[in-house]
Write a protein that holds these residues in place. Structure first.
Motif, PDB file in Angstrom:
ATOM      1  N   UNK A   1       0.843  -1.185   0.000  1.00 40.62           N
ATOM      2  CA  UNK A   1       0.000   0.000   0.000  1.00 40.62           C
ATOM      3  C   UNK A   1       0.876   1.232   0.000  1.00 40.62           C
ATOM      4  N   UNK A   2       1.001   1.855  -1.095  1.00 41.24           N
ATOM      5  CA  UNK A   2       1.917   2.974  -1.268  1.00 41.24           C
ATOM      6  C   UNK A   2       1.169   4.264  -1.004  1.00 41.24           C
ATOM      7  N   UNK A   3       1.596   4.977   0.012  1.00 46.19           N
ATOM      8  CA  UNK A   3       0.912   6.203   0.351  1.00 46.19           C
ATOM      9  C   UNK A   3       1.596   7.390  -0.313  1.00 46.19           C
ATOM     10  N   UNK A   4       0.783   8.305  -0.824  1.00 42.97           N
ATOM     11  CA  UNK A   4       1.303   9.548  -1.358  1.00 42.97           C
ATOM     12  C   UNK A   4       0.448  10.660  -0.797  1.00 42.97           C
ATOM     13  N   UNK A   5       1.101  11.682  -0.270  1.00 38.87           N
ATOM     14  CA  UNK A   5       0.344  12.769   0.321  1.00 38.87           C
ATOM     15  C   UNK A   5      -0.151  13.718  -0.758  1.00 38.87           C
ATOM     16  N   UNK A   6      -1.229  14.470  -0.441  1.00 41.28           N
ATOM     17  CA  UNK A   6      -1.721  15.500  -1.346  1.00 41.28           C
ATOM     18  C   UNK A   6      -2.759  14.984  -2.309  1.00 41.28           C
ATOM     19  N   UNK A   7      -3.406  15.895  -3.015  1.00 39.10           N
ATOM     20  CA  UNK A   7      -4.505  15.517  -3.897  1.00 39.10           C
ATOM     21  C   UNK A   7      -4.095  14.733  -5.122  1.00 39.10           C
ATOM     22  N   UNK A   8      -2.780  14.742  -5.469  1.00 34.95           N
ATOM     23  CA  UNK A   8      -2.339  14.055  -6.684  1.00 34.95           C
ATOM     24  C   UNK A   8      -2.025  12.591  -6.442  1.00 34.95           C
ATOM     25  N   UNK A 220       3.798  -1.880   2.658  1.00 33.67           N
ATOM     26  CA  UNK A 220       3.832  -1.009   3.837  1.00 33.67           C
ATOM     27  C   UNK A 220       5.168  -0.281   3.923  1.00 33.67           C
ATOM     28  N   UNK A 221       6.263  -1.015   3.657  1.00 29.96           N
ATOM     29  CA  UNK A 221       7.595  -0.410   3.731  1.00 29.96           C
ATOM     30  C   UNK A 221       7.755   0.710   2.716  1.00 29.96           C
ATOM     31  N   UNK A 222       7.356   0.460   1.488  1.00 29.77           N
ATOM     32  CA  UNK A 222       7.455   1.486   0.453  1.00 29.77           C
ATOM     33  C   UNK A 222       6.520   2.650   0.780  1.00 29.77           C
ATOM     34  N   UNK A 223       5.343   2.336   1.292  1.00 30.06           N
ATOM     35  CA  UNK A 223       4.397   3.373   1.657  1.00 30.06           C
ATOM     36  C   UNK A 223       4.899   4.253   2.779  1.00 30.06           C
ATOM     37  N   UNK A 224       5.630   3.670   3.718  1.00 27.72           N
ATOM     38  CA  UNK A 224       6.185   4.467   4.823  1.00 27.72           C
ATOM     39  C   UNK A 224       7.139   5.520   4.290  1.00 27.72           C
ATOM     40  N   UNK A 225       7.941   5.147   3.300  1.00 28.77           N
ATOM     41  CA  UNK A 225       8.891   6.105   2.733  1.00 28.77           C
ATOM     42  C   UNK A 225       8.186   7.205   1.953  1.00 28.77           C
ATOM     43  N   UNK A 226       6.947   6.946   1.511  1.00 25.21           N
ATOM     44  CA  UNK A 226       6.210   7.926   0.713  1.00 25.21           C
ATOM     45  C   UNK A 226       5.303   8.808   1.551  1.00 25.21           C
ATOM     46  N   UNK A 227       5.178   8.511   2.851  1.00 26.57           N
ATOM     47  CA  UNK A 227       4.341   9.350   3.707  1.00 26.57           C
ATOM     48  C   UNK A 227       4.873  10.779   3.738  1.00 26.57           C
ATOM     49  N   UNK A 228       3.985  11.729   3.770  1.00 25.94           N
ATOM     50  CA  UNK A 228       4.410  13.117   3.901  1.00 25.94           C
ATOM     51  C   UNK A 228       5.155  13.335   5.201  1.00 25.94           C
ATOM     52  N   UNK A 229       6.168  14.173   5.193  1.00 26.86           N
ATOM     53  CA  UNK A 229       6.934  14.463   6.406  1.00 26.86           C
ATOM     54  C   UNK A 229       6.195  15.515   7.223  1.00 26.86           C
ATOM     55  N   UNK A 230       5.897  15.198   8.464  1.00 28.09           N
ATOM     56  CA  UNK A 230       5.167  16.116   9.328  1.00 28.09           C
ATOM     57  C   UNK A 230       6.118  16.929  10.209  1.00 28.09           C
ATOM     58  N   UNK A 234      10.667  13.114  11.257  1.00 25.25           N
ATOM     59  CA  UNK A 234       9.941  12.068  10.551  1.00 25.25           C
ATOM     60  C   UNK A 234      10.738  11.475   9.400  1.00 25.25           C
ATOM     61  N   UNK A 235      11.595  12.255   8.781  1.00 24.65           N
ATOM     62  CA  UNK A 235      12.385  11.744   7.662  1.00 24.65           C
ATOM     63  C   UNK A 235      13.253  10.569   8.106  1.00 24.65           C
ATOM     64  N   UNK A 236      13.876  10.686   9.269  1.00 23.09           N
ATOM     65  CA  UNK A 236      14.719   9.604   9.769  1.00 23.09           C
ATOM     66  C   UNK A 236      13.887   8.373  10.100  1.00 23.09           C
ATOM     67  N   UNK A 237      12.734   8.594  10.731  1.00 25.57           N
ATOM     68  CA  UNK A 237      11.879   7.466  11.102  1.00 25.57           C
ATOM     69  C   UNK A 237      11.406   6.724   9.853  1.00 25.57           C
ATOM     70  N   UNK A 238      11.027   7.459   8.815  1.00 29.05           N
ATOM     71  CA  UNK A 238      10.547   6.843   7.579  1.00 29.05           C
ATOM     72  C   UNK A 238      11.605   5.922   6.970  1.00 29.05           C
ATOM     73  N   UNK A 239      12.844   6.399   6.916  1.00 27.85           N
ATOM     74  CA  UNK A 239      13.906   5.579   6.345  1.00 27.85           C
ATOM     75  C   UNK A 239      14.169   4.320   7.151  1.00 27.85           C
TER      76      UNK A 239
END
Length: 364
Positions: A1-8, A220-230, A234-239
């Motif tokens: 499940x690849x997550x991408x933030x934003x309307x696009x 899930x792993x790929x989706x975590x890297x694609x989550x928007x950074x809050x 968060x960037x370190x946690x995502x990686x």
């Protein structure tokens, strides 16, 4: 499940189809015939003999099948047809559905293989290695669902800790570990070929359970890297999340023969446990409405929830359960909400799931 933030954000290969109207109850024989007509009728084709054994990497257009379904949804449909045919004791339709499921599983292996080949290389690996001491010092790692991922994969206790140690030392998979994991994928391909040639439904049952675990967790792993950074943290946690889950998947693939064996727990008990764990995680996710309790919490909460949604999918995939299609549609809505700030949607999902009859054996 690849997550991408934003309307696009585009639909991923783990997206589910929109909710559908519940069909009227029919006999097992009639259900099998209906499934066969829809899947193998004049508008469909049985799989080519070479497809289940293909080792090519997927093309971009393969992300959505010729039926207009993402790979996991396509597997869901064919598993429904296989279960109905077996319940009706129609060996011809069951064999045809087996071949379709084998193709679907091979496609999921293609997608997982591609991510394993790309994972933890160059700068990404160095970034994880540099981030680990900071996360350990802040105790942020304790909240990550590495233990749950290891348990879902059937790995022995302590494997999650070993992976954390490896990330601290190397930042990700070593070339040898990646090679051994890819050998595990080739072993799975050979098992798919064997199940298809011998029409071994029991072997395919076991392969479905294991391969879907691998594919969902890679997603899930790929989706975590694609989550928007809050936040910056968060960037370190995502990686780290991506590297850790991929590493655990690699360990499972190195022990693939053990992972494909039958487990003692019944499928309905496992599905009910996954359902209850998802409800607990959705309840905990309400914390996202307040300020973070620790650095990286928004990413951690979303990843934990993604793992629980994936576990519920895996556990319910092959069940003969009247409300399964509705259940998967609700899980799809939850996945959409995880990658956004739509906390109201998560709360609504929690209420809907609590009102739904939990996974149980359908009365005949």
């Amino acid at each position: 499940m690849v997550y991408r933030s934003g309307p696009e954000r585009r639909d991923s290969f783990f997206r589910t189809s929109p909710p559908r109207r519940e069909p009227e109850k029919t006999s097992a024989v009639e259900q099998a015939r209906q499934q066969a007509e829809r899947l193998f009728g004049q508008h469909g084709k049985p799989p080519r003999e070479s497809e289940a054994g293909s080792s090519r990497l997927p093309r971009p257009e393969d992300t959505v099948s010729s039926e207009g379904l993402p790979p996991l949804d396509r597997l869901f449909e064919h598993e429904q047809a296989r279960a109905a045919a077996r319940a009706a004791r129609d060996s011809r339709l069951a064999s045809r559905a087996l071949r379709e499921v084998a193709v679907d599983l091979n496609n999921l292996l293609d997608l997982s293989e591609e991510q394993l080949r790309l994972s933890a290389r160059g700068r990404a690996r160095q970034t994880v290695k540099e981030a680990m001491p900071q996360l350990v010092a802040r105790s942020s790692l304790a909240a990550l669902p590495f233990g749950e991922v290891a348990d879902l994969l059937g790995l022995p206790p302590g494997k999650a800790d070993e992976v954390v140690d490896a990330l601290t030392r190397r930042g990700g998979l070593s070339p040898g570990e990646r090679y051994d994991a890819l050998k595990g994928i080739e072993w799975l391909r050979e098992q798919l070929r064997q199940a298809k040639v011998t029409e071994d439904q029991s072997l395919l049952d076991r392969l479905v359970r294991f391969i879907v675990k691998i594919a969902v967790l890679v997603g899930v792993a790929v989706g975590a890297a694609s989550l928007g950074a809050f936040a910056v943290e968060d960037w370190a946690v995502k990686g780290v999340v991506k590297a850790g889950i991929i590493a655990l998947v690699a360990v499972a693939l190195q022990r693939v023969a053990d992972g494909v064996r039958d487990r003692g727990r019944g499928p309905y008990a496992a599905a009910r446990a996954a359902h209850d764990a998802l409800l607990d995680e959705l309840t905990a996710a309400q914390a996202l409405s307040g300020p973070p309790a620790y650095a990286g919490e928004p990413v951690v909460v979303r990843v934990r929830l993604a793992v629980r949604i994936g576990s519920a999918r895996i556990a319910s995939l092959s069940l003969d359960w009247q409300e399964k299609q509705q259940y998967w549609a609700i899980l799809g809505e939850a996945e959409e909400a995880v990658g956004s700030d739509r906390l109201d949607a998560l709360a609504r999902t929690l209420r809907t799931l609590r009102a739904l009859t939990p996974p149980e054996r359908r009365e005949r």
